[in-house]
Design an enzyme around this catalytic site. Structure first.
Site, PDB file in Angstrom:
ATOM      1  N   SER A  39       0.809  -1.230   0.000  1.00 19.02           N
ATOM      2  CA  SER A  39       0.000   0.000   0.000  1.00 19.02           C
ATOM      3  C   SER A  39       0.836   1.270   0.000  1.00 19.02           C
ATOM      4  CB  SER A  39      -0.909   0.022   1.233  1.00 19.02           C
ATOM      5  OG  SER A  39      -0.125  -0.050   2.415  1.00 19.02           O
ATOM      6  N   GLY A  72      -1.705  -4.367   1.184  1.00 17.96           N
ATOM      7  CA  GLY A  72      -1.824  -5.556   2.026  1.00 17.96           C
ATOM      8  C   GLY A  72      -0.898  -6.704   1.656  1.00 17.96           C
ATOM      9  N   ASN A 104       4.213  -5.666   5.476  1.00 18.26           N
ATOM     10  CA  ASN A 104       3.297  -6.776   5.798  1.00 18.26           C
ATOM     11  C   ASN A 104       4.035  -8.111   5.967  1.00 18.26           C
ATOM     12  OD1 ASN A 104       0.924  -5.089   5.489  1.00 18.26           O
ATOM     13  ND2 ASN A 104       1.414  -5.099   3.304  1.00 18.26           N
ATOM     14  N   HIS A 225       0.918   5.178   6.345  1.00 17.91           N
ATOM     15  CA  HIS A 225       0.458   5.633   5.021  1.00 17.91           C
ATOM     16  C   HIS A 225       0.499   7.144   4.899  1.00 17.91           C
ATOM     17  CE1 HIS A 225      -1.431   1.644   5.771  1.00 17.91           C
ATOM     18  NE2 HIS A 225      -0.887   1.435   4.571  1.00 17.91           N
TER      19      HIS A 225
END
Ligand SMILES: *[C@@H]1O[C@H](CO)[C@@H](O)[C@H](O)[C@H]1NC(C)=O
Length: 265
Positions: A39, A72, A104, A225
């Site tokens: 992401s 993800g 992740n 983010h």
């Protein structure tokens, strides 16, 4: 071709040039840049108000950028979903594949395996989940992926992951995660078509120079983010890393090294 009626041997020679059977020698006139990541790189970032840095990379390059990053994903799940294989079937000689994972890839495999965590280790260790799934290390997944690309003649750039907000405590500081070292291991495993950009360190240095007030504003939702403005800066520091290292992709960067904020490391 002078005559339509060629001797068979000459006709076959012509055919073999026109239709190479070995895909590895198919080279595009102009390379394409492919992005594989999570992401922090993907279009749409990590949700409303955020954006991935891959969206801003095209502004600095004279090449087409195909952003195949997906929120993800980890080195493991991108592999298990067949996405590296698909990418390897798409690339041509001279193309560039930028691979950046890590956000992740951490976490534990037991008692619950989320399908993303890797086996911890810098080599060929394996782990077996409670469900009996054999899981490889981050270097194994990315070495295998990178070798698929370089076998096609593509350049692979292994990029260390972006840090989470390095200023979230009010004081800005950065310690690289284990994935940075793993990235360097992957590059040495793969050989000369692979290169490393220490994106995490470039970005952290820039953030530390800018200070907490500015940097905090790049993180509207969480500490991972970035906002669109932040993502443009994240892309810029990747570009700085390319330029400073004279990476093969730097030949296609529009900007001069001095014009991009930050310092070479
Ligand atoms: C490079 O220059 C372009 C304009 O040609 C600009 O849009 C882009 O943001 C610049 N990149 C960096 C990293 O400064």
């Amino acid at each position: 071709m002078k005559s339509f009626y060629l001797p068979l041997s000459a006709a076959l020679a012509t055919l073999s040039i026109a239709f190479p059977t070995d895909e590895a020698i198919a080279k595009r006139a102009t390379p394409i840049v492919y992005l594989a990541g999570d992401s922090t790189m993907a279009k749409g970032g990590g949700g409303t108000g955020t954006e991935g840095w891959g969206v801003y990379l095209p502004y600095s390059l004279s090449l087409t950028v195909v952003n195949d990053a997906i929120a993800g994903r980890s080195a493991r799940s991108y592999t298990d979903e067949g996405r590296f294989t698909t990418l390897a079937n798409t690339v041509a000689s001279g193309d560039f594949v930028i691979i950046e994972f890590g956000h992740n890839d951490g976490g534990s495999l037991t008692p619950t395996d989320n399908g993303r965590s890797d086996c911890v280790g810098s080599g060929s260790e394996t782990c077996t989940t409670d469900a009996g799934v054999v899981v490889q290390t981050y270097p194994t997944y990315l070495t295998n992926a990178a070798k698929l690309m370089t076998a096609k003649g593509a350049h692979v750039i292994i990029s260390s992951p972006t840090p989470d907000n390095v200023c979230e405590t009010g004081t800005c500081s950065y310690t690289p995660s284990r994935f940075t070292g793993y990235c360097e291991t992957v590059v040495s495993n793969v050989g000369s078509l692979a290169s490393f950009v220490d994106h995490g360190q470039y970005l952290a240095n820039r953030y530390i120079a800018l200070g907490a007030t500015t940097v905090d504003a790049f993180y509207p939702n969480d500490h991972t983010h970035t906002s669109p403005v932040g993502a443009a800066l994240v892309a810029g520091q990747f570009v700085k890393g390319l330029l400073c290292a004279n990476n093969p992709l730097a030949a296609y960067v529009k900007n001069t090294t001095a014009s991009v904020a930050g310092s070479c490391i």
